[in-house]
Design a protein around this motif. Structure first.
Motif, PDB file in Angstrom:
ATOM      1  N   ILE A   1       4.257  14.310  73.638  1.00 21.95           N
ATOM      2  CA  ILE A   1       3.337  14.218  74.770  1.00 21.95           C
ATOM      3  C   ILE A   1       3.971  14.726  76.058  1.00 21.95           C
ATOM      4  O   ILE A   1       3.293  15.346  76.876  1.00 21.95           O
ATOM      5  CB  ILE A   1       2.839  12.765  74.936  1.00 21.95           C
ATOM      6  CG1 ILE A   1       1.996  12.375  73.727  1.00 21.95           C
ATOM      7  CG2 ILE A   1       1.999  12.616  76.192  1.00 21.95           C
ATOM      8  CD1 ILE A   1       1.643  10.923  73.678  1.00 21.95           C
TER       9      ILE A   1
ATOM     10  N   MET B   1       1.354  22.459  79.343  1.00 20.43           N
ATOM     11  CA  MET B   1       0.114  23.035  78.823  1.00 20.43           C
ATOM     12  C   MET B   1      -1.077  22.704  79.711  1.00 20.43           C
ATOM     13  O   MET B   1      -2.150  23.269  79.555  1.00 20.43           O
ATOM     14  CB  MET B   1      -0.156  22.512  77.417  1.00 20.43           C
ATOM     15  CG  MET B   1       0.875  22.889  76.414  1.00 20.43           C
ATOM     16  SD  MET B   1       0.468  22.145  74.836  1.00 20.43           S
ATOM     17  CE  MET B   1       2.091  22.030  74.107  1.00 20.43           C
TER      18      MET B   1
ATOM     19  N   ILE C   1      -4.826  16.974  76.129  1.00 20.05           N
ATOM     20  CA  ILE C   1      -4.770  18.119  77.053  1.00 20.05           C
ATOM     21  C   ILE C   1      -6.169  18.399  77.610  1.00 20.05           C
ATOM     22  O   ILE C   1      -6.724  19.486  77.482  1.00 20.05           O
ATOM     23  CB  ILE C   1      -4.165  19.373  76.381  1.00 20.05           C
ATOM     24  CG1 ILE C   1      -2.869  19.014  75.676  1.00 20.05           C
ATOM     25  CG2 ILE C   1      -3.905  20.465  77.410  1.00 20.05           C
ATOM     26  CD1 ILE C   1      -2.333  20.105  74.808  1.00 20.05           C
TER      27      ILE C   1
ATOM     28  N   HIS D   1       3.296  18.276  76.807  1.00 18.75           N
ATOM     29  CA  HIS D   1       1.918  18.661  77.099  1.00 18.75           C
ATOM     30  C   HIS D   1       1.693  18.916  78.585  1.00 18.75           C
ATOM     31  O   HIS D   1       0.713  19.555  78.953  1.00 18.75           O
ATOM     32  CB  HIS D   1       0.947  17.582  76.629  1.00 18.75           C
ATOM     33  CG  HIS D   1       0.808  17.530  75.143  1.00 18.75           C
ATOM     34  ND1 HIS D   1      -0.115  16.723  74.530  1.00 18.75           N
ATOM     35  CD2 HIS D   1       1.449  18.164  74.138  1.00 18.75           C
ATOM     36  CE1 HIS D   1      -0.034  16.871  73.223  1.00 18.75           C
ATOM     37  NE2 HIS D   1       0.930  17.730  72.968  1.00 18.75           N
TER      38      HIS D   1
ATOM     39  N   ILE E   1       0.513  22.474  68.797  1.00 18.20           N
ATOM     40  CA  ILE E   1       0.116  21.771  70.024  1.00 18.20           C
ATOM     41  C   ILE E   1      -0.079  20.290  69.746  1.00 18.20           C
ATOM     42  O   ILE E   1       0.429  19.434  70.471  1.00 18.20           O
ATOM     43  CB  ILE E   1      -1.163  22.388  70.617  1.00 18.20           C
ATOM     44  CG1 ILE E   1      -0.863  23.762  71.203  1.00 18.20           C
ATOM     45  CG2 ILE E   1      -1.767  21.486  71.671  1.00 18.20           C
ATOM     46  CD1 ILE E   1      -2.084  24.559  71.577  1.00 18.20           C
ATOM     47  N   TYR E   2      -0.813  19.949  68.689  1.00 17.52           N
ATOM     48  CA  TYR E   2      -1.139  18.555  68.420  1.00 17.52           C
ATOM     49  C   TYR E   2       0.055  17.748  67.926  1.00 17.52           C
ATOM     50  O   TYR E   2       0.104  16.539  68.113  1.00 17.52           O
ATOM     51  CB  TYR E   2      -2.297  18.453  67.435  1.00 17.52           C
ATOM     52  CG  TYR E   2      -3.583  18.986  68.019  1.00 17.52           C
ATOM     53  CD1 TYR E   2      -4.031  18.555  69.262  1.00 17.52           C
ATOM     54  CD2 TYR E   2      -4.329  19.941  67.364  1.00 17.52           C
ATOM     55  CE1 TYR E   2      -5.181  19.051  69.825  1.00 17.52           C
ATOM     56  CE2 TYR E   2      -5.501  20.443  67.914  1.00 17.52           C
ATOM     57  CZ  TYR E   2      -5.911  19.991  69.150  1.00 17.52           C
ATOM     58  OH  TYR E   2      -7.062  20.482  69.706  1.00 17.52           O
TER      59      TYR E   2
ATOM     60  N   TYR F   1      -3.251  13.380  78.828  1.00 16.24           N
ATOM     61  CA  TYR F   1      -2.100  14.184  78.419  1.00 16.24           C
ATOM     62  C   TYR F   1      -2.040  14.374  76.910  1.00 16.24           C
ATOM     63  O   TYR F   1      -1.562  15.390  76.443  1.00 16.24           O
ATOM     64  CB  TYR F   1      -0.799  13.533  78.902  1.00 16.24           C
ATOM     65  CG  TYR F   1      -0.573  13.733  80.376  1.00 16.24           C
ATOM     66  CD1 TYR F   1      -0.027  14.906  80.857  1.00 16.24           C
ATOM     67  CD2 TYR F   1      -0.920  12.747  81.287  1.00 16.24           C
ATOM     68  CE1 TYR F   1       0.175  15.110  82.210  1.00 16.24           C
ATOM     69  CE2 TYR F   1      -0.728  12.935  82.635  1.00 16.24           C
ATOM     70  CZ  TYR F   1      -0.182  14.120  83.095  1.00 16.24           C
ATOM     71  OH  TYR F   1       0.002  14.313  84.432  1.00 16.24           O
ATOM     72  N   THR F   2      -2.544  13.399  76.140  1.00 18.81           N
ATOM     73  CA  THR F   2      -2.456  13.531  74.686  1.00 18.81           C
ATOM     74  C   THR F   2      -3.406  14.598  74.164  1.00 18.81           C
ATOM     75  O   THR F   2      -3.044  15.369  73.280  1.00 18.81           O
ATOM     76  CB  THR F   2      -2.757  12.192  73.980  1.00 18.81           C
ATOM     77  OG1 THR F   2      -4.011  11.714  74.428  1.00 18.81           O
ATOM     78  CG2 THR F   2      -1.675  11.191  74.271  1.00 18.81           C
TER      79      THR F   2
END
Length: 128
Positions: free
Chosen positions: A22, A28, A76, A25, A17-18, A73-74
């Motif tokens: 971006i 997500m 989440i 995301h 995920i990380y 967004y970065t």
């Protein structure tokens, strides 16, 4: 195109995920819809926008409603105006919330979003 198999390890899930870009995301960030919106638009979840009314389902702010102030967004995370805490110096700050803990109650409808909802409902109707 072959889909990558996702790892089962929580550590690797988090890393995936990380380290993901971006722009991915956005998927997500989906929030579930209230039962009335679910019936109206015949879909289960939707990407929230700034200005939408949400109900917090989990955590210390459970069962409170508020408008979305900011979306990160970065990381989440979603910031709601009713979910605030006081810092030691007396400042009020919004608490970041994960979208899985929120439910969309009322949508902020503009022309672009109306078109998106119509397009999605037509796709769902065709697939059934």
């Amino acid at each position: 195109m072959v889909k990558k198999v996702s790892p089962k390890s929580p550590r690797k899930q988090r890393r995936m995920i990380y380290k993901s870009p971006i722009h991915s995301h956005k998927n997500m960030l989906k929030c579930r819809l209230d039962e009335f919106l679910r019936e109206e638009y015949s879909m289960r979840s939707l990407v929230p926008k700034k200005g939408d009314l949400v109900r917090i389902m989990r955590g210390q702010f459970r069962e409170t409603e508020g408008k979305i102030v900011r979306i990160d967004y970065t990381k989440i995370r979603i910031y709601v105006d009713s979910a605030t805490t006081t810092k030691s110096d007396g400042k009020e700050v919004q608490v970041p919330l994960h979208p899985s803990n929120l439910m969309l109650v009322k949508l902020e409808l503009n022309d672009e979003r109306k078109a998106l909802l119509e397009r999605k409902t037509v796709q769902i109707a065709e697939s059934e």
